[in-house]
Design an enzyme around this catalytic site. Structure first.
Site, PDB file in Angstrom:
ATOM      1  N   THR A  19       0.812  -1.233   0.000  1.00 15.48           N
ATOM      2  CA  THR A  19       0.000   0.000   0.000  1.00 15.48           C
ATOM      3  C   THR A  19       0.844   1.281   0.000  1.00 15.48           C
ATOM      4  OG1 THR A  19      -0.144   0.101   2.416  1.00 15.48           O
ATOM      5  CG2 THR A  19      -1.881  -1.141   1.278  1.00 15.48           C
ATOM      6  N   TRP A  20       2.140   1.149  -0.261  1.00 17.84           N
ATOM      7  CA  TRP A  20       2.987   2.351  -0.294  1.00 17.84           C
ATOM      8  C   TRP A  20       2.456   3.264  -1.397  1.00 17.84           C
ATOM      9  CZ3 TRP A  20       8.887   2.674  -1.810  1.00 17.84           C
ATOM     10  CH2 TRP A  20       9.408   3.881  -1.319  1.00 17.84           C
ATOM     11  N   ASP A  48      -0.297  -5.178   3.397  1.00 12.66           N
ATOM     12  CA  ASP A  48       0.866  -4.600   4.064  1.00 12.66           C
ATOM     13  C   ASP A  48       0.760  -3.081   4.040  1.00 12.66           C
ATOM     14  OD1 ASP A  48       3.855  -4.934   4.975  1.00 12.66           O
ATOM     15  OD2 ASP A  48       3.854  -3.351   3.455  1.00 12.66           O
ATOM     16  N   TYR A  53       3.074   5.443   5.479  1.00  6.32           N
ATOM     17  CA  TYR A  53       2.498   5.613   4.145  1.00  6.32           C
ATOM     18  C   TYR A  53       1.368   6.635   4.177  1.00  6.32           C
ATOM     19  CZ  TYR A  53       5.008   1.189   3.403  1.00  6.32           C
ATOM     20  OH  TYR A  53       5.962   0.201   3.347  1.00  6.32           O
ATOM     21  N   TYR A 191       9.709  -6.999  -0.390  1.00  4.17           N
ATOM     22  CA  TYR A 191       9.017  -5.765  -0.812  1.00  4.17           C
ATOM     23  C   TYR A 191       9.590  -5.252  -2.135  1.00  4.17           C
ATOM     24  CZ  TYR A 191      12.508  -2.376   1.294  1.00  4.17           C
ATOM     25  OH  TYR A 191      13.602  -1.630   1.626  1.00  4.17           O
ATOM     26  N   LEU A 194       8.465  -5.820  -7.828  1.00  5.55           N
ATOM     27  CA  LEU A 194       8.495  -5.487  -9.257  1.00  5.55           C
ATOM     28  C   LEU A 194       9.574  -4.449  -9.557  1.00  5.55           C
ATOM     29  CD1 LEU A 194       4.633  -5.268  -9.726  1.00  5.55           C
ATOM     30  CD2 LEU A 194       6.145  -7.139 -10.420  1.00  5.55           C
TER      31      LEU A 194
HETATM   32  N1  LIG Z   1       9.441  -2.215   4.527  1.00  7.95           N
HETATM   33  C1  LIG Z   1       9.822  -1.294   3.680  1.00  7.95           C
HETATM   34  O1  LIG Z   1      10.737  -0.505   3.934  1.00  7.95           O
HETATM   35  C2  LIG Z   1       9.127  -1.210   2.343  1.00  7.95           C
HETATM   36  C3  LIG Z   1       9.694  -0.454   1.308  1.00  7.95           C
HETATM   37  C4  LIG Z   1       9.020  -0.423   0.081  1.00  7.95           C
HETATM   38  C5  LIG Z   1       7.829  -1.113  -0.081  1.00  7.95           C
HETATM   39  N2  LIG Z   1       7.289  -1.812   0.959  1.00  7.95           N
HETATM   40  C6  LIG Z   1       6.001  -2.539   0.822  1.00  7.95           C
HETATM   41  O2  LIG Z   1       6.056  -3.363  -0.335  1.00  7.95           O
HETATM   42  C7  LIG Z   1       5.006  -3.007  -1.216  1.00  7.95           C
HETATM   43  C8  LIG Z   1       5.411  -3.224  -2.660  1.00  7.95           C
HETATM   44  O3  LIG Z   1       6.535  -2.451  -3.002  1.00  7.95           O
HETATM   45  P1  LIG Z   1       6.443  -1.114  -3.934  1.00  7.95           P
HETATM   46  O4  LIG Z   1       5.114  -0.483  -3.791  1.00  7.95           O
HETATM   47  O5  LIG Z   1       7.663  -0.327  -3.590  1.00  7.95           O
HETATM   48  O6  LIG Z   1       6.706  -1.645  -5.402  1.00  7.95           O
HETATM   49  P2  LIG Z   1       6.172  -2.800  -6.358  1.00  7.95           P
HETATM   50  O7  LIG Z   1       5.044  -3.532  -5.758  1.00  7.95           O
HETATM   51  O8  LIG Z   1       7.367  -3.556  -6.779  1.00  7.95           O
HETATM   52  O9  LIG Z   1       5.676  -1.936  -7.589  1.00  7.95           O
HETATM   53  C9  LIG Z   1       4.531  -1.119  -7.545  1.00  7.95           C
HETATM   54  C10 LIG Z   1       4.351  -0.465  -8.919  1.00  7.95           C
HETATM   55  O10 LIG Z   1       4.194  -1.509  -9.896  1.00  7.95           O
HETATM   56  C11 LIG Z   1       3.000  -1.303 -10.599  1.00  7.95           C
HETATM   57  N3  LIG Z   1       2.433  -2.649 -10.858  1.00  7.95           N
HETATM   58  C12 LIG Z   1       1.784  -3.456  -9.985  1.00  7.95           C
HETATM   59  N4  LIG Z   1       1.404  -4.603 -10.580  1.00  7.95           N
HETATM   60  C13 LIG Z   1       1.833  -4.505 -11.870  1.00  7.95           C
HETATM   61  C14 LIG Z   1       1.733  -5.361 -12.976  1.00  7.95           C
HETATM   62  N5  LIG Z   1       1.128  -6.546 -12.904  1.00  7.95           N
HETATM   63  N6  LIG Z   1       2.292  -4.938 -14.174  1.00  7.95           N
HETATM   64  C15 LIG Z   1       2.913  -3.751 -14.245  1.00  7.95           C
HETATM   65  N7  LIG Z   1       3.046  -2.903 -13.227  1.00  7.95           N
HETATM   66  C16 LIG Z   1       2.502  -3.271 -12.039  1.00  7.95           C
HETATM   67  C17 LIG Z   1       2.094  -0.480  -9.730  1.00  7.95           C
HETATM   68  O11 LIG Z   1       1.200   0.247 -10.543  1.00  7.95           O
HETATM   69  P3  LIG Z   1      -0.335   0.615 -10.142  1.00  7.95           P
HETATM   70  O12 LIG Z   1      -0.345   0.895  -8.666  1.00  7.95           O
HETATM   71  O13 LIG Z   1      -0.631   1.774 -10.994  1.00  7.95           O
HETATM   72  O14 LIG Z   1      -1.211  -0.575 -10.484  1.00  7.95           O
HETATM   73  C18 LIG Z   1       3.127   0.412  -9.028  1.00  7.95           C
HETATM   74  O15 LIG Z   1       3.489   1.509  -9.856  1.00  7.95           O
HETATM   75  C19 LIG Z   1       4.739  -1.539  -0.864  1.00  7.95           C
HETATM   76  O16 LIG Z   1       3.527  -1.051  -1.415  1.00  7.95           O
HETATM   77  C20 LIG Z   1       4.810  -1.592   0.632  1.00  7.95           C
HETATM   78  O17 LIG Z   1       3.615  -2.137   1.176  1.00  7.95           O
HETATM   79  C21 LIG Z   1       7.934  -1.891   2.157  1.00  7.95           C
END
Ligand SMILES: NC(=O)c1ccc[n+]([C@@H]2O[C@H](COP(=O)([O-])OP(=O)(O)OC[C@H]3O[C@@H](n4cnc5c(N)ncnc54)[C@H](OP(=O)(O)O)[C@@H]3O)[C@@H](O)[C@H]2O)c1
Length: 284
Positions: A19-20, A48, A53, A191, A194
């Site tokens: 949900t970031w 998550d 966030y 995390y 992608l």
């Molecule tokens: N603990 C930590 O320090 C930490 C750090 C970073 C992240 N996190 C957690 O991990 C989660 C995921 O990481 P993230 O948000 O950094 O990055 P991610 O999930 O790797 O990538 C998210 C991006 O990918 C796009 N996307 C999603 N599914 C897709 C698909 N099937 N095809 C193409 N593009 C796609 C999304 O677009 P749309 O939204 O437009 O669909 C968004 O722009 C976070 O949301 C958070 O909850 C934790």
């Protein structure tokens, strides 16, 4: 949905939703709530989030999405390191619970290591557990030495996860951290699976090695990236998606994980080599 077992015995789904960046723009809120609900309907019931966030905004979005369906959901949230002292943890957790509209967070994490002694944070987490406000607790962005130090402290044996940056282009955790967690049956949460940055065309999803595997399976590069992670033992994967097509694709990566062939895995290993030496933990 397949589950892994946390050290407490509780189950954690292997594929969830991040949900970031949610809860930052009121105009996007309806789409964010709808995306999380769609994901839940498809079985991605792990959500998550973190107090960071949207400065609480993402937790409110989650609260709206899970209203009336709390029992279906495995809820993860995180406390800021500057709230990680005894009183700060208690108050931060209670604020998160209010925003989430629930009485319990299933897994509560220290977002990254700060200046508060780990022993104090662990003690505060244990108290929340006794109060029933959290089911399990853990950490995030901890490298192997932080994990070893934390595990040796009172309550350290209850650390349920380490949530870290892990994807095809960030494989450093495979050198030491992931095997260490596996030995102790501590699931690792991957995390940014992608490594997707909308401003960066040539990010992970644009790599030809991913496209080649995707073509063979009639899948998308994102699905291949998630499927590869879902094949790693002891790993939970939490992609964030707002577009409904993305949510559906991400759920279907579970089936693709079973379908990947040795030649696919060899192609991915060649394009995105496993680490050959220790490197400091990468983070966002
Ligand atoms: N603990 C930590 O320090 C930490 C750090 C970073 C992240 N996190 C957690 O991990 C989660 C995921 O990481 P993230 O948000 O950094 O990055 P991610 O999930 O790797 O990538 C998210 C991006 O990918 C796009 N996307 C999603 N599914 C897709 C698909 N099937 N095809 C193409 N593009 C796609 C999304 O677009 P749309 O939204 O437009 O669909 C968004 O722009 C976070 O949301 C958070 O909850 C934790």
């Amino acid at each position: 949905m397949k589950r892994l077992q946390l050290p407490s015995g509780a189950g954690i789904p292997v594929l969830g939703q991040g949900t970031w960046n949610m809860g930052e723009d009121p105009a996007a809120r309806q789409a964010e709530v709808a995306a999380l609900r769609l994901g839940m309907e498809l079985g991605m019931t792990l959500i998550d989030t973190a107090e960071m966030y949207g400065e609480g905004g993402a937790e409110e979005v989650v609260g709206e999405a899970i209203a009336g369906r709390r029992d279906e959901v495995f809820l993860v949230s995180k406390v800021y390191p500057h709230h990680a002292d005894r009183r700060g943890v208690q108050e931060a957790c209670e604020r998160s619970l209010r925003r989430l509209g629930t009485e319990r967070i299933d897994l509560y994490l220290l977002h990254w290591r700060g200046n508060v002694p780990l022993a104090e944070t662990l003690d505060a987490f244990a108290r929340l557990r006794e109060q029933g406000k959290v089911g399990d607790f853990g950490v995030s962005n901890f490298d192997i030495d932080d994990m070893q130090e934390a595990a040796a402290l009172p309550g350290g044996e209850l650390i349920a996860t380490d949530q870290v940056l892990y994807n095809l282009v960030q494989r450093g955790v495979e050198w030491e951290l992931l095997p260490w967690c596996r030995e102790r049956h501590i699931p690792l949460m991957a995390y940014s699976p992608l490594e997707s940055n909308p401003l960066e065309q040539a990010g992970l999803l644009g790599k030809p090695e991913l496209a080649a595997v995707a073509r063979r399976h009639g899948a998308t590069p994102a699905q291949v990236a998630l499927a590869w992670l879902l094949r790693q033992d002891g790993v939970v994967v939490i992609p964030k998606a707002v577009r409904p097509q993305h949510v559906r694709e991400n759920r279907a990566a579970l089936e693709l994980a079973q379908a990947l062939q040795p030649e696919d895995l060899a192609g991915l290993d060649a394009g995105f080599p496993a680490p050959r030496r220790r490197r400091p933990l990468a983070m966002r």
